[in-house]
Design a protein around this motif. Sequence first.
Motif, mmCIF file in Angstrom:
data_model
loop_
_atom_site.group_PDB
_atom_site.id
_atom_site.type_symbol
_atom_site.label_atom_id
_atom_site.label_comp_id
_atom_site.label_asym_id
_atom_site.label_seq_id
_atom_site.Cartn_x
_atom_site.Cartn_y
_atom_site.Cartn_z
ATOM 1 N N ASP A 239 -10.776 6.996 5.888
ATOM 2 C CA ASP A 239 -9.982 5.880 6.412
ATOM 3 C C ASP A 239 -10.414 5.674 7.861
ATOM 4 O O ASP A 239 -9.735 6.050 8.802
ATOM 5 N N ALA B 27 -4.707 4.005 -0.855
ATOM 6 C CA ALA B 27 -3.884 3.775 0.339
ATOM 7 C C ALA B 27 -4.658 3.010 1.416
ATOM 8 O O ALA B 27 -4.056 2.348 2.260
ATOM 9 N N PHE B 28 -6.004 3.082 1.385
ATOM 10 C CA PHE B 28 -6.791 2.378 2.405
ATOM 11 C C PHE B 28 -8.075 1.755 1.859
ATOM 12 O O PHE B 28 -8.775 1.055 2.578
ATOM 13 N N THR C 14 -4.657 8.363 -2.979
ATOM 14 C CA THR C 14 -5.101 8.553 -1.594
ATOM 15 C C THR C 14 -6.157 7.516 -1.232
ATOM 16 O O THR C 14 -6.091 6.890 -0.169
ATOM 17 N N VAL D 157 -10.417 13.163 1.249
ATOM 18 C CA VAL D 157 -10.525 11.700 1.111
ATOM 19 C C VAL D 157 -10.084 11.021 2.406
ATOM 20 O O VAL D 157 -10.724 10.070 2.873
ATOM 21 N N THR D 158 -8.997 11.493 2.983
ATOM 22 C CA THR D 158 -8.362 10.782 4.108
ATOM 23 C C THR D 158 -9.265 10.536 5.312
ATOM 24 O O THR D 158 -9.107 9.500 5.972
ATOM 25 N N PRO E 5 -7.436 15.536 -2.309
ATOM 26 C CA PRO E 5 -7.085 14.403 -1.441
ATOM 27 C C PRO E 5 -7.327 14.621 0.053
ATOM 28 O O PRO E 5 -7.646 13.670 0.762
ATOM 29 N N PHE E 6 -7.198 15.859 0.548
ATOM 30 C CA PHE E 6 -7.367 16.058 1.990
ATOM 31 C C PHE E 6 -8.781 15.701 2.454
ATOM 32 O O PHE E 6 -8.995 15.371 3.612
#
Length: 169
Positions: free
Chosen positions: A47, A71-72, A68, A43-44, A40-41
């Motif tokens: 955003d 979320a966006f 993740t 992926v962010t 996941p890190f």
Amino acid sequence: MLVGIVSDTHDDLAAVEAAIDLFESAGVDAVVHCGDFVAPFSVTPFDAGFEFHAVRGNNDGEWAVESTVNAFGTYHGEAGTLSVDGVDVAVTHGTSEVVVDALVDCGDYDYVLHGHTHAHGVEERDGTVRVNPGGLPIPVAGADDAFRVATLDTAASGSAAVTHHRLDR
């Protein structure tokens, strides 16, 4: 509309940032990740102010990748379809060549996007264009020697709408 296409970033944050920098400087409206974020890190960072779509890759071992992305953006699971500016697109990671070929050959999509092989390519068959943006270089025969992504310009058509970009990371 300009669409960024990326795959197989495998937790390499320098590669992720290089892709995002290119997409932002090109003014993409949407980005499609064809899987293999891994965790996941990585992926962010996507955003980043554009529409975002992703599918699951065979190395996406943490199921939190789905939440993740959601979320966006939009997580499509193993495969998904979307319409971008009137262009019909199918997306899958590409682990199964049979599935990729079936999506291309069914004739329902203008573009079929996939990754997995770490080798960029574009092929047009009977009105459908298969696009692999590439990925990180890996020591496998046929893989790219550098990180690559692609863009798709929906104002153009066919394979001429696709541009591959070699990125330094």
